[in-house]
Structure formats: C-alpha cells, structure tokens
Design a protein around this motif. Sequence first.
Motif, PDB file in Angstrom:
ATOM      1  N   LEU A  18      -9.581 -18.181 -16.478  1.00 37.91           N
ATOM      2  CA  LEU A  18      -9.964 -18.573 -15.124  1.00 37.91           C
ATOM      3  C   LEU A  18      -8.685 -18.903 -14.363  1.00 37.91           C
ATOM      4  N   VAL A  19      -8.508 -18.297 -13.217  1.00 37.37           N
ATOM      5  CA  VAL A  19      -7.427 -18.654 -12.303  1.00 37.37           C
ATOM      6  C   VAL A  19      -8.073 -18.939 -10.962  1.00 37.37           C
ATOM      7  N   GLU A  20      -7.845 -20.135 -10.408  1.00 41.33           N
ATOM      8  CA  GLU A  20      -8.540 -20.522  -9.190  1.00 41.33           C
ATOM      9  C   GLU A  20      -7.644 -21.397  -8.333  1.00 41.33           C
ATOM     10  N   HIS A  21      -7.889 -21.375  -7.013  1.00 37.21           N
ATOM     11  CA  HIS A  21      -7.232 -22.338  -6.141  1.00 37.21           C
ATOM     12  C   HIS A  21      -7.786 -23.729  -6.441  1.00 37.21           C
ATOM     13  N   LEU A  22      -6.918 -24.704  -6.499  1.00 39.69           N
ATOM     14  CA  LEU A  22      -7.302 -26.041  -6.934  1.00 39.69           C
ATOM     15  C   LEU A  22      -8.366 -26.656  -6.047  1.00 39.69           C
ATOM     16  N   GLU A  23      -8.246 -26.493  -4.743  1.00 41.95           N
ATOM     17  CA  GLU A  23      -9.209 -27.118  -3.844  1.00 41.95           C
ATOM     18  C   GLU A  23     -10.616 -26.594  -4.079  1.00 41.95           C
ATOM     19  N   HIS A  24     -10.749 -25.301  -4.353  1.00 46.85           N
ATOM     20  CA  HIS A  24     -12.063 -24.721  -4.635  1.00 46.85           C
ATOM     21  C   HIS A  24     -12.580 -25.215  -5.985  1.00 46.85           C
ATOM     22  N   TYR A  25     -11.703 -25.261  -6.965  1.00 49.77           N
ATOM     23  CA  TYR A  25     -12.075 -25.715  -8.312  1.00 49.77           C
ATOM     24  C   TYR A  25     -12.634 -27.134  -8.264  1.00 49.77           C
ATOM     25  N   ILE A  26     -11.968 -28.005  -7.514  1.00 51.23           N
ATOM     26  CA  ILE A  26     -12.414 -29.397  -7.420  1.00 51.23           C
ATOM     27  C   ILE A  26     -13.754 -29.488  -6.697  1.00 51.23           C
ATOM     28  N   GLN A  27     -13.941 -28.685  -5.645  1.00 52.63           N
ATOM     29  CA  GLN A  27     -15.218 -28.694  -4.931  1.00 52.63           C
ATOM     30  C   GLN A  27     -16.371 -28.305  -5.850  1.00 52.63           C
ATOM     31  N   VAL A  28     -16.163 -27.292  -6.668  1.00 55.91           N
ATOM     32  CA  VAL A  28     -17.209 -26.804  -7.567  1.00 55.91           C
ATOM     33  C   VAL A  28     -17.463 -27.790  -8.702  1.00 55.91           C
ATOM     34  N   HIS A  29     -16.407 -28.422  -9.190  1.00 56.03           N
ATOM     35  CA  HIS A  29     -16.518 -29.282 -10.380  1.00 56.03           C
ATOM     36  C   HIS A  29     -16.223 -30.743 -10.040  1.00 56.03           C
ATOM     37  N   HIS A  30     -16.635 -31.174  -8.872  1.00 50.56           N
ATOM     38  CA  HIS A  30     -16.337 -32.530  -8.418  1.00 50.56           C
ATOM     39  C   HIS A  30     -16.983 -33.601  -9.299  1.00 50.56           C
ATOM     40  N   ASN A  31     -18.003 -33.214 -10.062  1.00 41.27           N
ATOM     41  CA  ASN A  31     -18.714 -34.192 -10.897  1.00 41.27           C
ATOM     42  C   ASN A  31     -18.098 -34.358 -12.281  1.00 41.27           C
ATOM     43  N   MET A  32     -16.956 -33.732 -12.550  1.00 43.09           N
ATOM     44  CA  MET A  32     -16.337 -33.828 -13.882  1.00 43.09           C
ATOM     45  C   MET A  32     -15.366 -34.994 -13.975  1.00 43.09           C
ATOM     46  N   VAL A  33     -15.631 -36.063 -13.254  1.00 42.80           N
ATOM     47  CA  VAL A  33     -14.742 -37.221 -13.268  1.00 42.80           C
ATOM     48  C   VAL A  33     -15.182 -38.193 -14.364  1.00 42.80           C
ATOM     49  N   PHE A  34     -15.147 -37.720 -15.586  1.00 43.66           N
ATOM     50  CA  PHE A  34     -15.440 -38.524 -16.767  1.00 43.66           C
ATOM     51  C   PHE A  34     -14.521 -38.029 -17.878  1.00 43.66           C
ATOM     52  N   LYS A  86      -7.916 -37.828  -4.487  1.00 42.63           N
ATOM     53  CA  LYS A  86      -8.272 -38.397  -3.192  1.00 42.63           C
ATOM     54  C   LYS A  86      -8.901 -37.386  -2.241  1.00 42.63           C
ATOM     55  N   GLY A  87      -8.930 -36.107  -2.620  1.00 54.23           N
ATOM     56  CA  GLY A  87      -9.610 -35.114  -1.799  1.00 54.23           C
ATOM     57  C   GLY A  87      -8.702 -34.258  -0.947  1.00 54.23           C
ATOM     58  N   ASP A  88      -7.389 -34.421  -1.078  1.00 56.30           N
ATOM     59  CA  ASP A  88      -6.449 -33.636  -0.272  1.00 56.30           C
ATOM     60  C   ASP A  88      -5.632 -32.680  -1.135  1.00 56.30           C
ATOM     61  N   GLU A  89      -6.153 -32.337  -2.318  1.00 60.94           N
ATOM     62  CA  GLU A  89      -5.393 -31.540  -3.279  1.00 60.94           C
ATOM     63  C   GLU A  89      -5.361 -30.054  -2.891  1.00 60.94           C
ATOM     64  N   ALA A  90      -4.237 -29.433  -3.190  1.00 57.44           N
ATOM     65  CA  ALA A  90      -4.095 -27.983  -3.072  1.00 57.44           C
ATOM     66  C   ALA A  90      -3.194 -27.524  -4.199  1.00 57.44           C
ATOM     67  N   GLY A  91      -3.389 -26.289  -4.606  1.00 53.95           N
ATOM     68  CA  GLY A  91      -2.577 -25.743  -5.688  1.00 53.95           C
ATOM     69  C   GLY A  91      -3.357 -24.719  -6.483  1.00 53.95           C
ATOM     70  N   TYR A  92      -3.135 -24.691  -7.800  1.00 52.93           N
ATOM     71  CA  TYR A  92      -3.735 -23.678  -8.654  1.00 52.93           C
ATOM     72  C   TYR A  92      -4.186 -24.296  -9.977  1.00 52.93           C
ATOM     73  N   VAL A  93      -5.267 -23.733 -10.519  1.00 55.01           N
ATOM     74  CA  VAL A  93      -5.758 -24.081 -11.849  1.00 55.01           C
ATOM     75  C   VAL A  93      -5.739 -22.820 -12.697  1.00 55.01           C
ATOM     76  N   VAL A  94      -5.264 -22.936 -13.930  1.00 56.16           N
ATOM     77  CA  VAL A  94      -5.299 -21.816 -14.879  1.00 56.16           C
ATOM     78  C   VAL A  94      -5.895 -22.328 -16.187  1.00 56.16           C
ATOM     79  N   ASN A  95      -6.976 -21.705 -16.625  1.00 55.26           N
ATOM     80  CA  ASN A  95      -7.582 -21.980 -17.925  1.00 55.26           C
ATOM     81  C   ASN A  95      -7.575 -20.693 -18.730  1.00 55.26           C
ATOM     82  N   PHE A  96      -7.157 -20.766 -19.977  1.00 56.18           N
ATOM     83  CA  PHE A  96      -7.292 -19.576 -20.799  1.00 56.18           C
ATOM     84  C   PHE A  96      -7.586 -19.951 -22.240  1.00 56.18           C
TER      85      PHE A  96
END
Length: 289
Positions: free
Chosen positions: A24-40, A87-97
């Motif tokens: 998975l390669v994604e823009h960080l802001e989109h990743y956080i929006q989709v997975h905002h409930n993973m704060v555990f 805090k909700g102002d993140e930008a960048g990239y996520v890479v999972n493999f």
Amino acid sequence: MTNKNTIPVLDNCSINNDSNSLLLVEHLEHYIQVHHNMVFPHKHNFYHFVLFTQGSGSHLIDFEKYEIEDYQIYFMAPGQVHTWNFKGDEAGYVVNFNQEYFQSFLLRTDYLNRFSFLSGQNDQLVFTIPEAHREQAIKIFETLYETSKDLSATDLIRVSLLQLLLWIESWHGTKLEKSNNPYNYTIFHNYQQLVEKNFKENRLPKTYAEQLFITPNHLNAICKSYIGSSAGEIIRERILLEAKRLLINKSLNINEIAVELNFNDNSYFTKFFKKATGLTPDEFRKNNS
C-alpha cells in the motif's frame, strides 16, 4: 497460556478487504481520513513507514513518544506496538508492504536485513531527512505513489520501492555494517534474530553463543562494540519490551503475563520489571492506560 487477544494485530498491509494485497502506498492525509479510528495500541504484521512533510502531534512506537516535525520519517518492523495522536494537519506518505513482497523478486530472502532502519531497533526507528535530501525524497515517494496505482506494473513497483530503500540507505544507511567487520556484523545480526525468536525460553547468552559457534566472551565483545550493551542486556531488554506490550492489555492479569514470559512466579517478574523501569507492573499499566 490464555487465548485472550493481547494487542490487536493489523494483518493486511492494505488494511482493507483485499487479502491478496502485499503493498500500500498512500498520501498520509487520505490514509488518516480513512483510518482515523485506529488511535489505539496495535501491531502490524507488515513493514510500515511514514514520511511527514508537515504535521503536528505525536506518535508512540514501543512506548517511546516522538513529537512530529516536518520531514520526519519513521519505520516500523512487524510486531512493534504503535499508536498516534495527530492534530489533523498532517501531509506526507504512507508505505506498507508485506514481508514476502520481495521474495519472488530477489534471490536473497534476507535482503531486507541489510537496511538497519527496517530492523526495529530503537535508535533506527525515527529520524529527520536532512534539508539537502528533501526535494529528492518528495520525488521518489511521489514516483512510488504514482507507480503503485498501475497494478499491471508489479516489477516496476518493486523496483521503485527498492530504489527508495536504497536511496535512504545511501545517506542514512546501515552504519554498523559499513563501519565494522562484516563477519562480526553477521554474528551480531544473527544473535539479534535468535533472541527475537527465543527470548521467552532462553535467557542465557552462553546458549546463543554455542549456536553461533563462538565463545560467550566473544559474543559480549561483539554486542558491546555495536550498541554498547552486553549479550545478556540485549536479552533482558527484549523481555522487558514484551512485558510492556503485554501489560497494556488489561484482559491479562500480572500472573498470566509472568507465566507467558516464563518467570517462576509473579513476585520474581515484579522484581525484574521494577528493577528495570522503577515501576511495578501495575504502576506501569496505570501510567499507560
């Protein structure tokens, strides 16, 4: 031991319903929006890394807290515990493999071991990209992101990811391997792997030294030359880390955790934990609830 779940494990690197996805390669802001409930607190069974081009807040990896700063990059190996407070102002990239992502592509199945930043070692997890490399970082991450959308370009995607890892190594790099005897580095790395697999059952450096066909004194010298810790300290630190991971699961009582970690009794485990942290297991649990 009990069959109670310990810490939730995210077992698909795409974190969606595509069980065949290895990347998975994604823009960080989109990743956080989709997975905002993973704060555990949770683990991954895949490699996970993030580049912040901007952001604020913090994240925790194995109970170490890191404040976000621009162009910070963090790496997580499978099995590490992680949570965040953005805090909700993140930008960048996520890479999972997935760990198997390169298996059919590279002849050396241990190839990823060359990258110190994928080792899960505390001093390699988080660092800030120097200003001179930031423009290049954006280009490489964005190229990987665009390439990953073409599902027919499997090998090209792998090459792009490998290029990214090699580029990071070129300026951050596997410093230990480059600056020391390659034979000693191999011994040290193999020792770390053996400890990771066997730390619950085997706490004696002597046994590991026998498996590595060297003397305990030689093993100690190698470990100290790389990280300043003895072979025994490395084992104890790994046991302590696992204890912390288990303690944040409130469905496990202290006695169950002691049994899981092969302590003879609860009091011995408590004594070991307090000597290392200054806290009893119960105090640590309350502080990290």
